[in-house]
Enzyme design. Structure first.
Site, mmCIF file in Angstrom:
data_model
loop_
_atom_site.group_PDB
_atom_site.id
_atom_site.type_symbol
_atom_site.label_atom_id
_atom_site.label_comp_id
_atom_site.label_asym_id
_atom_site.label_seq_id
_atom_site.Cartn_x
_atom_site.Cartn_y
_atom_site.Cartn_z
ATOM 1 N N GLU A 79 -1.971 0.678 0.994
ATOM 2 C CA GLU A 79 -2.023 0.115 -0.466
ATOM 3 C C GLU A 79 -2.889 1.096 -0.946
ATOM 4 O OE1 GLU A 79 0.539 -1.882 -1.879
ATOM 5 O OE2 GLU A 79 0.982 -2.963 0.040
ATOM 6 N N CYS A 117 -3.944 0.138 -10.558
ATOM 7 C CA CYS A 117 -2.981 1.210 -9.313
ATOM 8 C C CYS A 117 -1.247 1.244 -10.350
ATOM 9 C CB CYS A 117 -2.728 0.859 -8.085
ATOM 10 S SG CYS A 117 -2.631 -1.122 -7.941
#
Lengths: 468, 373
Positions: free
Chosen positions: A209, A243
Site C-alpha cells: 500500500e 496517503c
C-alpha cells in the site's frame, strides 16, 4: 540473523495447526477488540504526543474505523471461511469441486507512522481471521505508539503465534532476510521496491500500500463552497499526512479565483483565525519531515497560510496558487498541509496531465455534471476513485482499498483483507468409480476417442449454432 | 510461456489478458523452438501485432525485456527463474503471477482400489513423458503395498504403450539433451523396479519406477520433470503429512483413498497450490477453480474468470453528490463530543440486520396489502 529464532518459533506454532480453528481466531480477534477498548485513552495520548493528533481525528481513524473492521470481520468470518463450491463440467458432475480458504502461514505486517494504529491493526484483523501467525512491525518514527504496541499487544494476543518487533531500518532489513509466507507493507514506493525485492528472494507474495500524488480535478460547474470545504477537510486532516489526501488541485484560472476565498473561509471555519492555536490541527511527525515539507513552500505563490514554526513542527494550512509542474511541490507526494493549485485550461488537459504521471492511489473529481465525472473516470487509471468528496471511499467496508502501478499492489479492507491473507486452493474430490469413462483419455490414442473426449469437455460459445 | 505445453501456456493467459483489455507482449519459450516460431508467424496474422507483439529469444533477450516496465507479468516456469522475474518486477513495482513448480506428492492409501488408482497415476505421470508441472512427482505409500503398486503400474503401462514403449506413437520424448542427461542422472544409485532404458540419440527414457527411495537422494531433491516415478515408503498418514510439510509447498497434492476422513485431514494439514483426490490433473481443467501455486510453487492464479481477474485492476469508486453538505458537518472541525457521538452512531454498524429486515418485511407486507386492495 537476530530474528531467525522468532520466525521459526512462529512457523512451528503454525504447523501445529493452532491458528486454524474458527474458535481460536474469534478468541484472538475479541482480544484485539479488548485492546482497543482498554487502551483507547493510551492510544489517544500517544498519538497526541507523537504528532499532536487531535483526539477527534485519532478517535475517528485509529479507534472507530478499526472497531468497524473488527466487528464486520467477526460478523462474517464463518461465511468467509467456508469452501466455495464452483461450477463443474460434464465429466466432473459427480465430483466435489470447491475453493478452500487456506492460511499462508507466518506473515509480516509493516506499518507506517501516519495512522500508526489503524495501518497495522486493520491488516492484522484480516491476517488473524485468515488463520495465520503474524509478526507486526510498527513504525519506529512514532515512538510512543511503538512502545505502547510493543508492551501492550502481547498481553492480549497468544504469544506463541503473534509477536511485535520494534526495529529501525537496519533491523528491518535483517528481519526481511527471513522467509515469510506473506508480507503486507504500507509506506513509500521507494521502500516498497526494497520490500518486494527482498520478498522475491523467497518467492513471498506481497501487498504494497504505497502512495503518490492524488490529483483533484475541479470542473467549472460545481458548488464552490461545498467543494472548498470537502477538499480542505481532506487536505488538512492529520496535517496533510494521509496517503489518500487530495495532493493537488487541477482547475481553470477562473475556478482558482473562485476557490481561493472559499478555501480561506473553510479553513477559518475549521481552525479559527490562527490555526496554530486550534486543538483540531495536527503537527508534522518529525524534524526531517518538517524540513522536507517546508521546502515545498517555494512553489507558485502562497495565497493562504504559509506560516511555519520549527519548534512545534507547525506548518499552517496553506494553499499555493499558480503552481507550475516544475515546482518543488509537484515533484513528490506532499504529505503535509499544503494544497497546490495547478491551472489547466480544460478537462482534456487535466486528463492528459494526470495520465502523464504515475497512476495515483486515488483520483478525485468535483463536478455537478455527472458526464464530467464519468469521463475522467473512464479515461484515467488510479487505485481508487471518489467523485464529489474526498477520503470517504476508504471508510466503506465493501470497497477494496489499494493502489496500482507506483501507488501499490494488492488491496484490503474487510473481506478483501481476509482474501489477501488467504491462499485460495482449488480442490477436486473424485471417486474411484466410473473408471470406464476415463478410458477415453488413456493411450493408445485414436481419432474416435478424441472426438468423444472433445464432445464431453467442450465449452461452446453462446449464441453460435453449427449446421451439421 | 513454458516449453512443456508451449501453445496453451501462452494462449490461455493471453485470452485472459486480452479479455481484460490489456496490450500484451508474448514471449514463448525458446526451448520449444518450433512452437515459438509458429506463434511468431501466426499470431500477427490474427491479432493486431501493434497491441500483441510476439518476442522470441533466449535468456539474454528475456533479461533485456524484463528491464522494461510492464503493468503485470505472468510467468510460467521454474522457481529459480521465478525469483529473477519477481526481482526484476520489483524495480517497477509490477505485480506478478508466477506459475512455478515443485514436487507434487501422491499419497496412496492402503485401503483403496489399487488397480484404478495406479491407472490414473500412470496416465498423469507418463503423459508428455513426465514433463508436466502438475505431474504426480513421487508416491508416498505404506511399504506393504509398494510391490502391488509397481505391478499395477506395469500392467497399465503395457495397456497404454504396448510391449515396446519405444515403438508406441503415444509416448513422447524428453525435450532436449540437457534435460535428458539431467533426468537420467537421477537414476544413479536407485533401485529400478521397472524401466530405466534410455537412448540419447532420440532423447528416449522408458517409463521408470524406483522403489525404496531415500528422502535424501538426488531424485527427491528437485522436480523430476521426466518419466521417473520414485516410491517413498511411509508407515502412516501422519508420517506422510510430516514428510510433505517438511518440504516446499507443491503445486498439486494428490491423495488416493476411499476414506473421507483421511482425505479431509491430509488436505487440512498440508498446503499446496491445488488438490485433486482419487485422480490427477483434473482440478486444473475446471474453469471455476483458480489454478496456481503457493510458496515455492508460485503466487497468483488464473484459468477461466480468474485469468480475467488477474489481468484486471479492481478500482474502487464512490460517487457522491455535491449537495447535502449539512450531513458532512459532522466530520469537520471544530470538534465536539456531540459530533463524536453522532459519528459513532452512523459509522458503527450497530443494527442487527435480522430485526431490521423483519420490520421492513412487515412494512412491505402492509404496503402490499394496501396496494392489492
Amino acid at each position: 540473523n537476530p530474528y531467525a529464532g522468532l520466525v521459526s518459533r512462529l512457523r512451528a506454532a503454525w504447523l501445529s495447526g493452532k491458528t486454524r480453528p474458527v474458535e481460536y481466531r474469534v478468541a484472538q480477534l475479541e482480544a484485539l477488540g479488548r485492546f482497543l477498548e482498554e487502551k483507547q485513552q493510551d492510544i489517544l495520548e500517544a498519538t497526541a504526543l507523537d504528532m499532536r493528533k487531535p483526539s477527534f481525528e485519532a478517535y475517528f481513524s485509529e479507534i472507530l474505523l478499526c472497531k468497524n473492521e473488527l466487528n464486520n470481520t467477526l460478523n462474517n468470518l464463518s461465511h468467509w471461511m467456508k469452501d466455495e463450491h464452483v461450477e463443474k463440467n460434464l465429466v466432473t458432475q459427480l465430483d466435489s469441486a470447491f475453493i478452500r480458504k487456506d492460511p499462508y502461514g507466518v506473515v509480516l505486517i509493516i506499518a507506517p507512522w501516519n495512522y500508526p494504529i489503524h495501518l497495522f491493526f486493520v491488516p492484522l484483523i484480516g491476517a488473524i481471521a485468515a488463520g495465520n501467525c503474524v509478526i507486526v512491525k510498527p513504525s519506529e518514527t512514532t515512538k510512543n505508539i511503538e512502545r505502547l504496541v510493543a508492551e501492550a499487544l502481547p498481553c492480549y494476543l497468544d504469544n506463541d503465534c503473534f509477536a511485535v518487533v520494534t526495529a529501525g531500518v537496519e533491523e528491518t532489513t535483517k528481519l526481511l532476510e527471513n522467509k515469510f509466507d506473506y508480507i503486507f507493507f504500507t509506506g513509500s514506493p521507494s521502500v516498497g521496491r526494497i520490500i518486494m525485492t527482498a520478498a522475491a528472494q523467497h518467492l513471498t507474495p506481497v501487498t504494497l500500500e504505497l502512495g503518490g500524488k492524488n490529483p483533484c480535478y475541479v470542473s467549472d460547474t460545481c458548488e464552490v463552497h461545498n467543494v472548498a470545504r470537502r477538499v480542505a477537510w481532506g487536505r488538512f486532516f492529520n496535517a496533510g499526512q494521509t496517503c489518500v489526501a487530495p495532493d493537488y488541485v487541477l482547475c481553470s484560472v477562473e475556478m482558482q479565483d473562485k476557490l481561493m476565498p472559499a478555501l480561506r473561509e473553510a479553513i477559518t471555519e475549521f481552525y479559527g483565525p490562527n490555526p496554530q492555536e486550534s486543538p483540531d490541527f495536527a503537527r508534522i511527525v518529525g524534524d526531517k519531515q518538517f524540513q522536507r515539507v517546508r521546502a515545498l513552500l517555494s512553489s507558485g505563490r502562497v495565497a493562504i497560510g504559509g506560516q511555519t514554526d520549527e519548534q512545534e513542527r507547525y506548518v499552517a494550512p496553506t494553499v499555493l496558487a499558480d503552481v507550475q509542474p516544475s515546482d518543488p511541490a509537484m515533484q513528490e507526494e506532499i504529505f503535509g498541509p499544503i494544497l497546490p493549485i495547478v491551472v489547466v485550461s480544460s478537462m482534456d488537459e487535466a486528463i492528459d496531465f494526470i495520465n502523464a504521471r504515475p497512476p495515483p492511489l486515488v483520483l478525485y473529481v468535483f463536478s455537478c455534471d455527472s458526464k464530467v465525472v464519468k469521463e475522467v473516470l473512464e479515461r484515467t487509471s488510479s487505485g481508487g476513485f471518489c467523485g464529489n468528496d474526498v477520503l470517504m471511499h476508504v471508510t466503506l467496508t465493501s470497497l477494496p482499498f489499494g493502489g496500482i502501478g507506483n501507488s501499490g499492489l494488492g488491496k484490503y479492507h474487510s473481506r478483501f483483507t481476509f482474501d489477501t491473507f488467504t491462499h485460495h486452493r482449488g480442490c477436486l474430490h473424485r471417486n474411484m468409480g466410473l473408471e470406464a469413462i476415463n478410458a477415453l483419455r488413456y493411450p493408445p490414442y485414436n481419432q474416435q476417442k478424441l472426438g468423444l473426449l472433445t464432445a464431453a469437455f467442450e465449452i461452446k460459445r453462446k449464441g453460435m449454432c453449427t449446421l451439421l | 510461456g513454458a516449453w512443456i505445453y508451449p501453445f496453451v501456456l501462452v494462449v490461455q493467459p493471453l485470452i485472459g489478458a486480452i479479455a481484460a483489455g490489456n496490450a500484451v507482449v508474448v514471449k514463448p519459450s525458446e526451448i520449444s523452438e518450433h512452437t515459438a516460431r509458429l506463434l511468431a508467424d501466426l499470431l500477427p496474422q490474427y491479432i493486431d501485432p501493434e497491441l500483441y507483439p510476439v518476442v522470441t529469444g533466449g535468456v539474454a533477450e528475456t533479461t533485456e525485456l524484463l528491464t522494461q516496465r510492464f503493468d503485470h507479468i505472468l510467468y510460467t516456469g521454474s522457481s529459480a527463474v521465478g525469483k529473477i522475474v519477481m526481482a526484476a518486477a520489483a524495480k517497477h513495482l509490477t505485480p506478478v503471477t508466477l506459475e512455478l513448480g515443485g514436487k507434487s506428492p501422491c499419497y496412496i492409501d492402503k485401503d483403496c482400489d489399487l488397480a484404478v488408482a495406479c491407472r490414473r497415476i500412470t496416465w498423469g505421470k507418463y503423459m508428455n513423458c513426465g514433463q508436466t508441472c502438475i505431474a504426480p512427482d513421487y508416491i508416498l505409500c505404506d511399504p506393504s503395498i509398494q510391490d502391488k503398486v509397481v505391478e499395477n503400474i506395469k500392467t497399465t503401462l503395457q495397456e497404454f504403450y504396448g510391449e515396446d514403449v519405444k515403438k508406441s506413437p503415444d509416448y513422447e520424448r524428453i525435450v532436449n539433451k540437457r534435460h535428458f542427461r539431467r533426468v537420467l542422472a537421477l537414476l544413479e544409485g536407485q533401485k529400478v523396479a521397472h524401466g530405466g532404458e534410455a537412448d540419447e540419440a532420440s532423447c528416449f527414457i522408458a517409463p521408470t519406477i524406483l522403489t525404496d527411495v531415500s528422502p535424501e537422494s538426488k531424485v527427491m531433491e528437485e522436480e523430476i520433470f521426466g518419466p521417473v516415478l520414485p516410491i517413498v515408503t511411509v508407515k502412516s498418514v501422519d508420517e506422510a503429512i510430516e514428510f510433505i510439510n517438511r518440504r516446499e509447498k507443491p503445486l498439486a497434492l494428490y491423495v488416493f483413498s476411499n476414506n473421507k476422513k483421511l482425505i479431509k485431514s491430509m488436505t487440512a494439514e498440508t498446503s499446496s497450490g491445488g488438490v485433486t483426490t482419487n485422480a490427477v490433473f483434473m482440478h486444473s481443467v475446471i474453469p471455476g477453480l483458480p489454478f496456481g501455486g503457493v510458496g515455492n510453487s508460485g503466487m497468483g492464479a488464473y484459468h477461466g474468470r480468474h485469468s480475467f481477474e488477474t489481468f484486471s485492476h479492481r478500482r474502487a469508486c464512490l460517487i457522491k453528490d455535491l449537495k447535502m453538505e449539512g450531513a458532512n458537518k459532522l466530520r469537520y472541525p471544530p470538534s465536539s463530543q456531540k459530533k463524536v457521538d453522532w459519528a459513532k452512531f452512523f459509522i458503527l454498524k450497530r443494527f442487527n440486520k435480522g430485526r431490521v429486515g423483519l420490520v421492513i418485511l412487515a412494512l412491505l407486507g402492509v404496503v402490499a396489502a394496501v396496494v392489492i386492495k
